[in-house]
Motif scaffolding. Structure first.
Motif, short mmCIF file in Angstrom:
data_model
loop_
_atom_site.label_atom_id
_atom_site.label_comp_id
_atom_site.label_asym_id
_atom_site.label_seq_id
_atom_site.Cartn_x
_atom_site.Cartn_y
_atom_site.Cartn_z
N GLU A 115 54.12 47.46 56.97
CA GLU A 115 53.40 46.87 57.93
C GLU A 115 52.33 45.88 57.33
N LEU A 116 51.86 46.33 56.11
CA LEU A 116 50.97 45.47 55.36
C LEU A 116 51.55 43.93 54.96
N PHE A 117 52.77 44.31 54.77
CA PHE A 117 53.72 42.78 54.67
C PHE A 117 54.41 42.40 55.74
N GLY A 118 54.23 42.84 56.87
CA GLY A 118 54.87 42.36 58.08
C GLY A 118 56.33 42.53 58.02
N PRO A 175 46.44 59.15 40.16
CA PRO A 175 46.79 59.72 39.22
C PRO A 175 47.13 58.85 37.98
N GLU A 176 46.98 59.32 36.81
CA GLU A 176 47.34 58.54 35.48
C GLU A 176 48.89 58.52 35.55
N GLY A 177 49.33 57.79 34.99
CA GLY A 177 50.98 57.50 34.85
C GLY A 177 51.30 55.98 35.27
N GLU A 178 52.72 55.79 35.25
CA GLU A 178 53.33 54.59 35.30
C GLU A 178 53.59 54.31 37.08
N TYR A 179 53.16 53.07 37.53
CA TYR A 179 53.64 52.81 38.71
C TYR A 179 54.10 51.35 38.70
N ILE A 180 54.87 51.16 39.98
CA ILE A 180 55.01 49.71 40.16
C ILE A 180 54.04 49.47 41.62
N PHE A 181 53.41 48.13 41.36
CA PHE A 181 52.60 47.91 42.34
C PHE A 181 52.94 46.35 42.99
N ARG A 182 52.68 46.14 44.06
CA ARG A 182 53.05 45.03 44.85
C ARG A 182 51.40 44.16 45.24
N ILE A 183 51.29 43.09 44.54
CA ILE A 183 50.15 42.43 44.90
C ILE A 183 49.94 41.95 46.12
N TYR A 184 48.91 42.31 46.89
CA TYR A 184 48.83 41.83 48.20
C TYR A 184 47.64 41.07 48.70
N ASP A 185 47.01 40.83 47.52
CA ASP A 185 45.71 40.11 47.97
C ASP A 185 45.02 39.54 46.57
#
Length: 156
Positions: A137-140, A14-24
């Motif tokens: 889990e994605l980041f161990g 959805p539209e809005g503000e998010y914090i993302f972690r770059i994983y690849d």
């Protein structure tokens, strides 16, 4: 009979503000194509693509400007002059998601909605909420309080 797990299917963020972690991050030098994969603490995934070169193998100035701002913001280093794309993995970025609706090229009677990063971006130090177990889990990053510790049980 076996049980098959069901998912909620693909859902656009959805539209809005998010914090993302770059994983690849992947970069195809031959075509100048950059793909940055990111995830929110809730496990919502977003892929941002940058076409850094044009059909004449020249730098696409607009795309390079957009990517440069994205990378410098993710690294929180606005003095950088170049980057190895892999350096962005593990960094966080606060960004807005905006939707763009366009008619389908295959069926003009249908409308497709795309989620893209908007202009508003800023550095982030991490998620503001606890990430889900799947994100950990994605980041161990396993939750050590869950499950049995066999070594402790066997006194080894």
């Amino acid at each position: 009979m076996s049980r098959i797990p069901l998912t909620s299917g693909f859902q656009i963020i959805p539209e809005g503000e998010y914090i993302f972690r770059i994983y690849d991050v992947s970069y195809d030098e031959n075509f100048g194509k950059m793909v940055v994969k990111m995830i929110t603490a809730k496990g919502q995934k977003h892929t941002e693509r940058f076409g850094l070169k044009d059909s004449n193998d020249q730098w696409n100035e607009n795309a390079l400007n957009a990517f440069s701002f994205f990378a410098k913001t993710a690294l929180n280093d606005f003095e950088r002059e170049d980057i190895d794309p892999a350096e962005m993995v593990g960094h966080y970025i606060r960004a807005e998601i905006v939707h763009t609706s366009l008619p389908s090229k295959n069926d003009p009677t249908k409308t497709l909605t795309f989620a893209n990063l908007g202009r508003e971006k800023s550095p982030a130090d991490g998620f503001e909420e606890e990430p889900t177990d799947k994100v950990k889990e994605l980041f161990g990053e396993k939750d050590e309080s869950k499950g049995l510790d066999l070594d402790a049980l066997l006194n080894e």
